[in-house]
Each structure stands twice: as structure tokens, then as C-alpha cells.
Write a protein that holds these residues in place. Structure first.
Motif, PDB file in Angstrom:
ATOM      1  N   THR A   1      -3.425  -2.580   6.382  1.00 37.16           N
ATOM      2  CA  THR A   1      -3.271  -3.406   7.575  1.00 37.16           C
ATOM      3  C   THR A   1      -3.147  -4.888   7.255  1.00 37.16           C
ATOM      4  N   GLY A   2      -3.415  -5.240   6.014  1.00 38.02           N
ATOM      5  CA  GLY A   2      -3.358  -6.640   5.621  1.00 38.02           C
ATOM      6  C   GLY A   2      -4.628  -7.406   5.882  1.00 38.02           C
ATOM      7  N   THR A   3      -5.665  -6.744   6.340  1.00 42.24           N
ATOM      8  CA  THR A   3      -6.895  -7.440   6.691  1.00 42.24           C
ATOM      9  C   THR A   3      -7.835  -7.620   5.509  1.00 42.24           C
TER      10      THR A   3
ATOM     11  N   THR B   1       7.350   3.322   3.138  1.00 40.52           N
ATOM     12  CA  THR B   1       6.824   2.385   4.117  1.00 40.52           C
ATOM     13  C   THR B   1       5.560   1.759   3.566  1.00 40.52           C
ATOM     14  N   LEU B   2       5.636   0.477   3.219  1.00 43.40           N
ATOM     15  CA  LEU B   2       4.526  -0.178   2.532  1.00 43.40           C
ATOM     16  C   LEU B   2       3.250  -0.215   3.356  1.00 43.40           C
ATOM     17  N   SER B   3       3.359  -0.162   4.663  1.00 42.98           N
ATOM     18  CA  SER B   3       2.160  -0.215   5.502  1.00 42.98           C
ATOM     19  C   SER B   3       1.293   1.035   5.351  1.00 42.98           C
ATOM     20  N   ASN B   4       1.811   2.062   4.710  1.00 45.14           N
ATOM     21  CA  ASN B   4       1.038   3.287   4.458  1.00 45.14           C
ATOM     22  C   ASN B   4       0.343   3.266   3.100  1.00 45.14           C
ATOM     23  N   TRP B   5       0.475   2.160   2.391  1.00 50.80           N
ATOM     24  CA  TRP B   5      -0.021   2.088   1.012  1.00 50.80           C
ATOM     25  C   TRP B   5      -0.737   0.766   0.761  1.00 50.80           C
ATOM     26  N   TYR B   6      -1.763   0.848  -0.082  1.00 50.88           N
ATOM     27  CA  TYR B   6      -2.293  -0.373  -0.650  1.00 50.88           C
ATOM     28  C   TYR B   6      -1.237  -0.922  -1.601  1.00 50.88           C
TER      29      TYR B   6
END
Length: 123
Positions: A54-56, A28-33
Motif C-alpha cells: 500500500t506504500g504506507t 501489478t506492483l501493488s500486489n507485491w513488496y
């Protein structure tokens, strides 16, 4: 099996645009830089940019700042690299990779790598 796939490379004229996409399976890419790197023939691998979980937060080297932009779609489990105003010196094989570390520009901090996609900027 955990895999990263990179797509979207190709031939583009100077000044043109191209979008590369990094898709993950088994992670799950959202758990990784997520970082992007490139390697031109005869040159060392170069950091192109990264995006936070988070993409921020994004980070770019001066060589691409203002021309490249990274975004993520956590619902699709993808991270895109939008490249504008491309120059011949942007020609390289582009890779995406994941890291558990924050804002690292070092390739040694990235543990999973995609197979790379070739980008050629030429008239």
C-alpha cells in the motif's frame, strides 16, 4: 512475459539528487513488496530499502536512512527511489525487485529483478 525495468541512473555530483524508477510489465506492483538493492564493484549486493504493497510502510538501512525515500504510484505501476545528498559511496548498480514477503531485507526473498541501472556519484 513478466519484466521489471529500471531507469534514471547516471552521473551526479556529491550532494546531488537522483530519482530511479522501477516499472513493471506483466505484474501489478501493488500486489507485491518492492525492494531496492545496489551492488558496488567488488562488493556484495546491499539492501537499500523497501516499500509495502500500500506504500504506507517503508524500511531503510542506516546507510541511506534520511537520504533515500521510496514511493509508489500504483496507478502507473511504478516504484521510485528518490536519492538525496548522494555520496561517492552510493556509487553502484541499483536494482529493484519484488517479493511476496513483508519487509524482507534478504535478496533471496525477492523473486523478480530488474536489469539494474548505474549510478555514479563523482565530482
Amino acid at each position: 512475459q513478466v519484466l521489471l525495468g529500471v531507469s534514471g541512473g547516471g552521473l551526479v555530483q556529491p550532494g546531488g539528487s537522483l530519482t530511479l524508477s522501477c516499472a513493471a510489465s506483466g505484474r501489478t506492483l501493488s500486489n507485491w513488496y518492492v525492494g531496492w538493492f545496489r551492488q558496488a564493484p567488488g562488493k556484495e549486493r546491499e539492501f537499500v530499502g523497501s516499500i509495502s504493497k500500500t506504500g504506507t510502510i517503508t524500511d531503510y538501512p542506516d546507510s541511506v536512512k534520511g537520504r533515500f525515500a521510496i514511493s509508489r504510484d500504483n496507478a502507473e505501476n511504478t516504484v521510485d527511489l528518490q536519492m538525496n545528498s548522494l555520496k561517492p559511496e552510493d556509487t553502484a548498480i541499483y536494482y529493484c525487485a519484488t517479493s511476496p514477503y513483508s519487509r524482507s531485507r534478504r535478496d533471496m526473498d525477492y523473486d523478480l529483478w530488474g536489469q539494474g541501472t548505474r549510478v555514479t556519484v563523482s565530482s
